[in-house]
Design a protein around this motif. Structure first.
Motif, PDB file in Angstrom:
ATOM      1  N   LEU A 162     -28.643 -98.953  -4.541  1.00  0.00           N
ATOM      2  CA  LEU A 162     -27.550 -98.758  -3.594  1.00  0.00           C
ATOM      3  C   LEU A 162     -27.611 -97.382  -2.917  1.00  0.00           C
ATOM      4  CD1 LEU A 162     -24.935 -99.789  -2.334  1.00  0.00           C
ATOM      5  CD2 LEU A 162     -23.745 -99.158  -4.431  1.00  0.00           C
ATOM      6  N   LYS A 163     -27.973 -96.353  -3.701  1.00  0.00           N
ATOM      7  CA  LYS A 163     -28.005 -95.008  -3.132  1.00  0.00           C
ATOM      8  C   LYS A 163     -29.111 -94.875  -2.080  1.00  0.00           C
ATOM      9  CE  LYS A 163     -24.700 -92.355  -5.020  1.00  0.00           C
ATOM     10  NZ  LYS A 163     -24.663 -91.106  -5.791  1.00  0.00           N
ATOM     11  N   ARG A 204     -30.276 -97.337  -0.371  1.00  0.00           N
ATOM     12  CA  ARG A 204     -29.830 -98.112   0.767  1.00  0.00           C
ATOM     13  C   ARG A 204     -28.832 -97.353   1.627  1.00  0.00           C
ATOM     14  NH1 ARG A 204     -27.067-103.732   1.560  1.00  0.00           N
ATOM     15  NH2 ARG A 204     -26.272-103.001   3.559  1.00  0.00           N
ATOM     16  N   ALA A 205     -27.977 -96.565   0.987  1.00  0.00           N
ATOM     17  CA  ALA A 205     -27.013 -95.759   1.739  1.00  0.00           C
ATOM     18  C   ALA A 205     -27.738 -94.772   2.656  1.00  0.00           C
ATOM     19  CB  ALA A 205     -26.075 -95.014   0.783  1.00  0.00           C
TER      20      ALA A 205
END
Lengths: 223, 221
Positions: free
Chosen positions: A86-87, A89-90
């Motif tokens: 997720l990080k 992807r951010a």
């Protein structure tokens, strides 16, 4: 049915180009069906093929996907070009959205009225060299790695190369102050990644639309 | 440091409102720091807080996130509002991008020159009632479920409620031909976290008033 993704758009970059880049970078062969006149668009609309009556539309994995960001998100995830968590992807999303903002400005140059073109050109060069490219130069400088995020190829690198090449068409020396963005080894790495595609003709022949095509598009209100 | 996300934007809907909705729907408390004049924006820029010198910016999980779609994607994923797999995510993305296109048109009404407003209004009503709302009405009709995707609440439902409410501010009977969207609106509005967000005194922002438009333009342009 070939099983290859099939792209429906006019025969030019516009909102489909980032999607073509992602498929090419992933080594995925694709077909294209060009919307050349208003009737072509009307036919797709009447077929019920276009969720919101608009192109881009991509036939992929049994779906008729629309909305360029939705399509790009799907392809990037499917082919592991969207980071590992997720990080990552951010970070990828932040960088890519910035690139898309700059792309809009680069691409809208041809649609400006004649008396606004010079000012638009100056604005775009200013934004590219003072707002966007310094960010990506700094990202590469700070971590010293070859790729923008997570030490591996992602859509962030693919879209950045597209943006850089379009910006250089705009102003050939636009990367003068950005040595890391210029770095040949980085481009060679990208070229190696792109060599995985079998659809090299697309990559070699991608070109800008000329003025005549632009007025066709405006007159037919394809967009 | 409170640990709560902190939102930096002007005191209005704009590009931050979808993010506020997602946090509210997820039941996440957040703080806000308002950019009220150009100096406030300049200060954030000089601090190095804004990756591309722009707001929205959200301080969350040790990051200073910018770009409204990046922020919304992160929050939706973190709080399980983005579907359970890639195919659900594809549907959610398609629907949400359509909603965002309509939102842009709804919100840009107040920024139109006076002589263009009537035509803009007509265009927006046409797009809402002929292009966008029929799609979502049909989605609900075809599967008969309460939520747009995957039979559970997702960001698609949250953003659709936001869009519907804004469209009704624009033209109160705009859902007249869409009975399933009307019942969708009632149903989603009753979800406890969303019901709370819809109450007076919440952090939900009102529509921009015409007299505020010059002030907003002065901050950002």
């Amino acid at each position: 049915m070939s099983g290859k993704p099939k792209l429906h758009y006019f025969n030019g970059r516009g909102r489909m180009e980032p999607i073509r880049w992602l498929l090419a970078a992933a080594g995925v062969e694709f077909e294209e069906s060009f919307v050349e006149k208003k009737d072509d668009l009307t036919k797709l609309q009447k077929d019920g093929s276009l969720l919101f009556q608009q192109v881009p539309m991509v036939e992929i994995d049994g779906m008729k996907m629309v909305q360029s960001r939705a399509i790009a998100n799907y392809i990037a995830t499917k082919y592991n070009l969207y980071g590992k968590d997720l990080k990552e992807r951010a970070l990828i999303d932040m960088y890519v959205e910035g690139m898309f903002d700059l792309n809009e400005q680069l691409m809208s140059y041809n649609f400006q009225p004649a008396d606004k073109k010079e000012q638009h050109f100056a604005n775009v060069v200013d934004k590219a060299t003072n707002r966007y490219f310094p960010v990506f130069e700094k990202v590469l400088k700070d971590h010293g790695q070859d790729f923008l995020v997570g030490n591996q190829l992602s859509r962030a690198d693919v879209h950045l190369l597209d943006t850089i090449l379009m910006a250089e068409e705009f102003k050939p020396d636009i990367l003068a102050k950005f040595p890391l963005l210029q770095v040949n080894e980085w481009r060679v790495l990208m070229d190696n990644a792109l060599e995985r595609t079998t659809d090299l003709n697309w990559l070699r022949n991608r070109g800008e639309w000329e003025g005549e095509e632009r007025s066709d598009i405006q007159n037919n209100q394809i967009c």
